[in-house]
Design an enzyme around this catalytic site. Structure first.
Site, short mmCIF file in Angstrom:
data_model
loop_
_atom_site.label_atom_id
_atom_site.label_comp_id
_atom_site.label_asym_id
_atom_site.label_seq_id
_atom_site.Cartn_x
_atom_site.Cartn_y
_atom_site.Cartn_z
N VAL A 180 10.62 -7.29 9.53
CA VAL A 180 11.75 -6.36 9.69
C VAL A 180 11.39 -5.37 10.80
CG1 VAL A 180 13.19 -4.62 8.58
CG2 VAL A 180 12.46 -6.64 7.30
N MET A 231 0.84 -1.20 0.00
CA MET A 231 0.00 0.00 0.00
C MET A 231 0.88 1.26 0.00
SD MET A 231 -3.43 -0.92 2.04
CE MET A 231 -2.85 -0.63 3.70
N TYR A 245 4.07 4.01 0.88
CA TYR A 245 4.77 4.60 2.01
C TYR A 245 5.80 3.59 2.51
CZ TYR A 245 5.28 8.48 5.19
OH TYR A 245 5.78 9.59 5.84
N LEU A 246 6.66 3.22 1.57
CA LEU A 246 7.54 2.06 1.74
C LEU A 246 8.58 2.26 2.84
CD1 LEU A 246 8.11 1.20 -2.03
CD2 LEU A 246 6.32 0.37 -0.48
N HIS A 247 8.90 1.17 3.51
CA HIS A 247 9.97 1.14 4.51
C HIS A 247 10.81 -0.10 4.27
CE1 HIS A 247 7.45 -1.87 6.36
NE2 HIS A 247 6.45 -1.02 6.46
N GLU A 248 11.78 -0.29 5.12
CA GLU A 248 12.73 -1.38 4.94
C GLU A 248 12.05 -2.76 4.90
OE1 GLU A 248 16.02 -3.27 4.01
OE2 GLU A 248 15.85 -1.08 3.97
N HIS A 254 9.16 -3.47 3.42
CA HIS A 254 8.76 -3.65 2.02
C HIS A 254 9.99 -3.93 1.14
CE1 HIS A 254 5.49 -0.72 3.40
NE2 HIS A 254 4.79 -1.75 3.01
N GLY A 286 4.77 -10.33 3.63
CA GLY A 286 5.49 -10.25 4.89
C GLY A 286 4.83 -11.07 5.99
N GLN A 316 -2.97 -12.47 7.17
CA GLN A 316 -3.07 -12.17 5.74
C GLN A 316 -2.29 -13.19 4.92
OE1 GLN A 316 -2.74 -8.11 3.94
NE2 GLN A 316 -0.64 -8.72 3.57
P1 AMP Z 1 1.41 -2.91 3.52
O1 AMP Z 1 1.99 -1.88 2.60
O2 AMP Z 1 1.48 -2.54 4.96
O3 AMP Z 1 0.06 -3.41 3.06
O4 AMP Z 1 2.37 -4.17 3.40
C1 AMP Z 1 2.73 -4.70 2.15
C2 AMP Z 1 3.52 -5.97 2.39
O5 AMP Z 1 4.66 -5.68 3.19
C3 AMP Z 1 2.72 -7.03 3.17
O6 AMP Z 1 3.03 -8.31 2.64
C4 AMP Z 1 3.25 -6.87 4.57
O7 AMP Z 1 3.16 -8.06 5.33
C5 AMP Z 1 4.69 -6.51 4.32
N1 AMP Z 1 5.29 -5.82 5.47
C6 AMP Z 1 4.81 -4.72 6.10
N2 AMP Z 1 5.59 -4.40 7.16
C7 AMP Z 1 6.57 -5.34 7.21
C8 AMP Z 1 7.68 -5.58 8.07
N3 AMP Z 1 7.95 -4.80 9.10
N4 AMP Z 1 8.47 -6.64 7.81
C9 AMP Z 1 8.20 -7.46 6.76
N5 AMP Z 1 7.18 -7.29 5.90
C10 AMP Z 1 6.37 -6.24 6.12
#
Ligand code: AMP
Length: 282
Positions: free
Chosen positions: A176, A30, A32-35, A37, A147, A153
């Site tokens: 992470v 979704m 707003y990427l972080h480490e 992602h 993740g 999920q």
């Molecule tokens: P989101 O953008 O939050 O919907 O997450 C997109 C994908 O990134 C999903 O598969 C999440 O499980 C994964 N994700 C989000 N946060 C983390 C994290 N801290 N460590 C690993 N995967 C993550």
């Protein structure tokens, strides 16, 4: 790196890649990427030679009272991050292109979604499964990375792939964390300094459960009692749920034999955070 906005164009590009014998790896996000992602993008790179990152704040997985409109967004930054990780394409559709006004077909998982986040967010996983099915049909990946942070999920998507015979291999990516243990999340940006400090109670509670499990505790009531004790030290935290469930069925467990998922959702201030760990007897 290509930016693709139209669903039709995404599917055409994917068909071209497939025709050229490429293996497509999809990382649905979704934004707003972080480490967290970025680690998934790297996993996709290891398993595929064409990596597609989708960035889509999916309206159907938010309930009317949730944070859809407030959800953080920064496409320019996301684009640069995807490029830095060697993504080949970013799929960045609009909600109106993804869902026609008379859209009426959904994917519903009927067992794994009854508890945990499904209990407090009853329409959430229907939205998640539906958008992931659509993304699979548009990006045509052989491999998709999810993740472990979103434990329920991940299991729902694996079940959907199994039960609806999607020709996609699901690769899990480890959680992470920030150096102090807080699981990375796009929503962490909502936390005030004080809330950010109190948010550490999630990891601390999981640490306590892991430690007791290592020492031989197998009764989940005891693990949960101890976790609640840790949570009580953080007054800004309001528990949505903490549960010990069977890692496969996601049904509550009283005594741990098979692998057990401890999953939790906690409001810190107005921000809902999730975290989890899997306990496996040695
Ligand atoms: P989101 O953008 O939050 O919907 O997450 C997109 C994908 O990134 C999903 O598969 C999440 O499980 C994964 N994700 C989000 N946060 C983390 C994290 N801290 N460590 C690993 N995967 C993550």
């Amino acid at each position: 790196m290509k930016i693709i906005r139209s669903p039709e164009e995404m599917q055409q590009e994917a068909l071209l890649l497939r025709g050229n014998g490429r293996t497509i790896g999809l990382v649905p996000t979704m934004g707003y990427l972080h480490e967290g992602h970025l680690s998934l993008i790297r996993l996709a790179r290891e398993r595929a030679n064409a990596v597609v990152v989708s960035i889509f704040v999916n309206p159907t997985q938010f309930a009317p009272n949730e944070d859809l409109t407030r959800y953080p967004r920064d496409f320019v930054r996301d684009e640069a991050l995807c490029q830095s990780q060697g993504a080949d394409m970013v799929f960045y559709p609009t909600a109106t292109d993804m869902y026609l006004p008379d859209h009426s077909v959904y994917v519903v998982e009927e067992s794994l979604t009854s508890g945990l986040c499904g209990a407090s967010r009853p329409t959430h996983f229907r939205g998640v499964a539906t958008v992931v099915a659509k993304l699979f049909n548009l990006a045509l990946p052989q491999v998709a990375v999810f993740g472990e942070k979103d434990a329920q999920q991940l299991r729902v998507i694996k079940r959907m792939v199994r039960d609806l015979n999607f020709p996609v291999s699901i690769v899990p990516g480890p959680i992470v964390r920030e150096p102090d243990g807080l699981a990375m999340s796009s929503r962490n940006v909502f936390l005030s300094t004080e809330e950010r400090a109190q948010a550490l109670c999630l990891r601390r509670a999981l640490d306590r459960a892991e430690e007791l499990f290592r020492q031989g505790e197998r009764k989940t009531a005891e693990l949960l009692r101890n976790m609640q004790e840790v949570m009580a030290q953080c007054p800004a935290a309001r528990i949505d749920y903490i549960e010990c469930v069977d890692d496969e069925s996601l049904k509550p467990v009283t005594e741990i034999g098979k692998p057990c998922l401890i999953a939790m959702a906690v409001f810190v201030g107005k921000t809902r955070l999730i975290d989890n760990t899997v306990l496996r007897a040695p």
